[in-house]
Write a protein that holds these residues in place. Structure first.
Motif, mmCIF file in Angstrom:
data_model
loop_
_atom_site.group_PDB
_atom_site.id
_atom_site.type_symbol
_atom_site.label_atom_id
_atom_site.label_comp_id
_atom_site.label_asym_id
_atom_site.label_seq_id
_atom_site.Cartn_x
_atom_site.Cartn_y
_atom_site.Cartn_z
ATOM 1 N N HIS A 19 0.943 -1.196 0.137
ATOM 2 C CA HIS A 19 -0.071 0.092 0.010
ATOM 3 C C HIS A 19 0.869 1.374 -0.011
ATOM 4 N N SER A 20 0.742 2.091 -0.944
ATOM 5 C CA SER A 20 1.278 3.470 -0.868
ATOM 6 C C SER A 20 1.510 4.214 0.297
ATOM 7 N N SER A 21 0.715 4.065 1.025
ATOM 8 C CA SER A 21 0.711 4.715 2.307
ATOM 9 C C SER A 21 0.995 3.879 3.710
ATOM 10 N N TYR A 22 0.595 2.822 3.711
ATOM 11 C CA TYR A 22 0.805 1.896 4.843
ATOM 12 C C TYR A 22 1.772 0.800 4.810
ATOM 13 N N GLY A 23 2.386 0.491 3.579
ATOM 14 C CA GLY A 23 3.510 -0.239 3.358
ATOM 15 C C GLY A 23 2.685 -1.721 3.215
ATOM 16 N N GLU A 24 3.242 -3.013 3.685
ATOM 17 C CA GLU A 24 2.686 -4.094 3.579
ATOM 18 C C GLU A 24 1.233 -4.356 4.333
ATOM 19 N N VAL A 25 0.198 -4.707 3.471
ATOM 20 C CA VAL A 25 -1.002 -4.977 4.341
ATOM 21 C C VAL A 25 -1.721 -6.100 3.746
ATOM 22 N N VAL A 26 -2.743 -6.532 4.683
ATOM 23 C CA VAL A 26 -3.433 -7.679 4.016
ATOM 24 C C VAL A 26 -4.657 -7.323 3.135
ATOM 25 N N ILE A 27 -5.091 -7.775 2.069
ATOM 26 C CA ILE A 27 -6.133 -7.316 1.500
ATOM 27 C C ILE A 27 -7.260 -8.153 1.139
ATOM 28 N N ILE A 28 -8.499 -7.819 1.906
ATOM 29 C CA ILE A 28 -9.505 -8.983 1.999
ATOM 30 C C ILE A 28 -10.768 -8.592 1.191
ATOM 31 N N GLY A 29 -11.304 -9.377 0.309
ATOM 32 C CA GLY A 29 -12.475 -8.991 -0.715
ATOM 33 C C GLY A 29 -12.890 -10.224 -1.429
ATOM 34 N N LYS A 30 -14.218 -10.389 -1.423
ATOM 35 C CA LYS A 30 -14.606 -11.700 -2.085
ATOM 36 C C LYS A 30 -14.141 -11.725 -3.643
ATOM 37 N N GLY A 31 -13.576 -12.836 -4.009
ATOM 38 C CA GLY A 31 -12.873 -12.932 -5.365
ATOM 39 C C GLY A 31 -11.633 -11.974 -5.650
ATOM 40 N N ILE A 32 -10.963 -11.351 -4.787
ATOM 41 C CA ILE A 32 -10.228 -10.442 -4.945
ATOM 42 C C ILE A 32 -8.711 -10.855 -5.548
ATOM 43 N N GLY A 33 -8.619 -12.353 -4.870
ATOM 44 C CA GLY A 33 -7.247 -12.889 -5.431
ATOM 45 C C GLY A 33 -7.303 -13.672 -6.643
ATOM 46 N N PHE A 34 -8.571 -13.611 -7.653
ATOM 47 C CA PHE A 34 -8.766 -14.427 -8.569
ATOM 48 C C PHE A 34 -8.147 -14.014 -9.735
ATOM 49 N N ASN A 35 -7.355 -14.896 -10.264
ATOM 50 C CA ASN A 35 -6.553 -14.627 -11.557
ATOM 51 C C ASN A 35 -5.609 -13.389 -11.230
ATOM 52 N N ARG A 36 -5.068 -13.184 -9.909
ATOM 53 C CA ARG A 36 -4.383 -12.018 -9.884
ATOM 54 C C ARG A 36 -2.866 -12.596 -9.613
ATOM 55 N N LYS A 37 -1.765 -11.897 -9.997
ATOM 56 C CA LYS A 37 -0.502 -12.358 -9.791
ATOM 57 C C LYS A 37 0.414 -11.090 -9.137
ATOM 58 N N LYS A 38 1.518 -11.487 -8.844
ATOM 59 C CA LYS A 38 2.493 -10.672 -8.142
ATOM 60 C C LYS A 38 2.660 -9.470 -9.041
ATOM 61 N N GLY A 39 2.481 -8.132 -8.373
ATOM 62 C CA GLY A 39 2.792 -6.997 -9.262
ATOM 63 C C GLY A 39 1.700 -6.572 -9.844
ATOM 64 N N ASP A 40 0.552 -7.189 -9.914
ATOM 65 C CA ASP A 40 -0.671 -6.679 -10.394
ATOM 66 C C ASP A 40 -0.974 -5.366 -9.369
ATOM 67 N N MET A 41 -1.634 -4.363 -10.184
ATOM 68 C CA MET A 41 -2.275 -3.101 -9.505
ATOM 69 C C MET A 41 -3.571 -3.427 -9.315
ATOM 70 N N ILE A 42 -4.157 -3.160 -8.247
ATOM 71 C CA ILE A 42 -5.610 -3.348 -7.950
ATOM 72 C C ILE A 42 -6.296 -1.873 -8.002
ATOM 73 N N ASP A 43 -7.165 -1.947 -9.237
ATOM 74 C CA ASP A 43 -7.790 -0.542 -9.430
ATOM 75 C C ASP A 43 -8.741 -0.148 -8.263
ATOM 76 N N GLN A 44 -9.192 1.104 -8.385
ATOM 77 C CA GLN A 44 -9.794 2.021 -7.592
ATOM 78 C C GLN A 44 -11.365 1.070 -7.204
ATOM 79 N N SER A 45 -11.850 0.718 -8.352
ATOM 80 C CA SER A 45 -13.134 -0.036 -8.349
ATOM 81 C C SER A 45 -13.269 -1.083 -7.484
ATOM 82 N N SER A 46 -12.176 -1.909 -7.630
ATOM 83 C CA SER A 46 -11.832 -3.361 -6.620
ATOM 84 C C SER A 46 -11.624 -2.987 -5.320
ATOM 85 N N ALA A 47 -10.683 -1.899 -5.293
ATOM 86 C CA ALA A 47 -10.484 -1.615 -3.870
ATOM 87 C C ALA A 47 -11.434 -1.340 -2.862
ATOM 88 N N GLU A 48 -12.487 -0.565 -3.541
ATOM 89 C CA GLU A 48 -13.665 -0.156 -2.848
ATOM 90 C C GLU A 48 -14.386 -1.196 -2.379
#
Length: 280
Positions: A19-48
């Motif tokens: 996270h650009s403000s908090y450093g390492e964080v745990v991100i929790i969200g239904k289906g948030i990890g599906f088809n993701r890989k290291k280095g991917d950016m999470i866009d604003q709509s998903s982050a909400e």
């Protein structure tokens, strides 16, 4: 929300991110990890639609739970917490992710083994926190719809306390302590006035809400307005209730380790007098 960069995918619903403000964080969200890989950016709509655990201790405790919980149940709990957030309109204390997940995991395990835990604060919780209780009922319906698991009413009370703790940003231990104090005070009132209060009655609702607000005022160090001559009037007119109100105040002082202002005795005496009058 600031940009989030995926560092590691733990499962379909949980990522480790940067996270650009908090450093390492745990991100929790239904289906948030599906088809993701290291280095991917999470866009604003998903982050909400996600929850970001910033506190290191909460991150650590949450990650410890993951190996013991099935993905379907985890998805359901994430959906339930999202519902709680929307329903209450509150910025929830992030401990709810650990506390509620842990509680529901073990509640469901207990029920599968035929063990049901009684909730000693159920009636007080229902009376004190109607919004949280109503939301907890919705959570229980959601869990049953998604998993087929029916949680009993005692569990609604436990979930409501987790919701109240997260909404008010309080430690659950404090919420439980205050519920225990209210239970003790109500038992003392029943014993002293030799009556049994109907726990479904409006008198009971008024009493426990008054006690709750008194406890919150004491904790916050807030004063209540002095009522002039009414103090002397109540002392002379209703000496039993007035003196007993001070006994209850002394119990609160000892329990909370904080002073209680004299004006509290006025309001408490009026509640006690109303209960005693109903008995006659």
């Amino acid at each position: 929300m600031a940009d989030l960069i995926v560092q590691k995918v733990l499962n379909n619903n949980v990522l480790i991110g940067d996270h650009s403000s908090y450093g390492e964080v745990v991100i929790i969200g239904k289906g948030i990890g599906f088809n993701r890989k290291k280095g991917d950016m999470i866009d604003q709509s998903s982050a909400e639609k996600t929850f970001v655990l910033k506190d290191e201790k909460e991150q650590e405790n949450y990650l410890k739970l993951l190996p013991f919980i099935e993905n379907d149940l985890l998805e359901t709990i994430i959906t339930a917490i999202q519902h709680i957030k929307q329903r209450t309109g509150a910025e929830l204390n992030e401990h709810i992710h650990v506390g509620l997940t842990d509680h529901l995991m073990f509640a469901i395990k207990r029920l599968s083994n035929g063990l049901e835990m009684k909730n000693p604060f159920l009636l007080e919780t229902k009376a004190l926190y109607p919004m949280e209780y109503s939301t907890a009922k919705e959570v229980v319906r959601l869990i049953e719809k998604k998993t087929g698991i029916h949680l009993p009413e005692d569990e609604i009370g436990f979930i409501a306390l987790h919701i109240h703790s997260a909404v008010m940003n309080k430690e659950l231990s404090d919420v439980n302590r205050h519920s225990q104090l209210i239970t003790t005070l109500v038992e003392l009132i029943e014993e002293q006035l030799d009556l049994k209060i109907d726990k479904e009655s409006i008198d009971y609702l008024r009493l426990v809400r008054h006690l709750r607000f008194t406890i919150e005022r004491i904790n916050a160090g807030e004063t209540v307005e002095e009522q002039g001559n009414i103090n002397s009037f109540l002392k002379a007119e209703y000496p039993i209730c007035y003196n007993f109100s001070w006994k209850l105040i002394k119990v609160m002082q000892k329990y909370l380790q904080k002073p209680v202002y004299d004006a509290e005795a006025v309001y408490l005496t009026m509640h006690l007098q109303r209960l005693q009058k109903k008995k006659i």
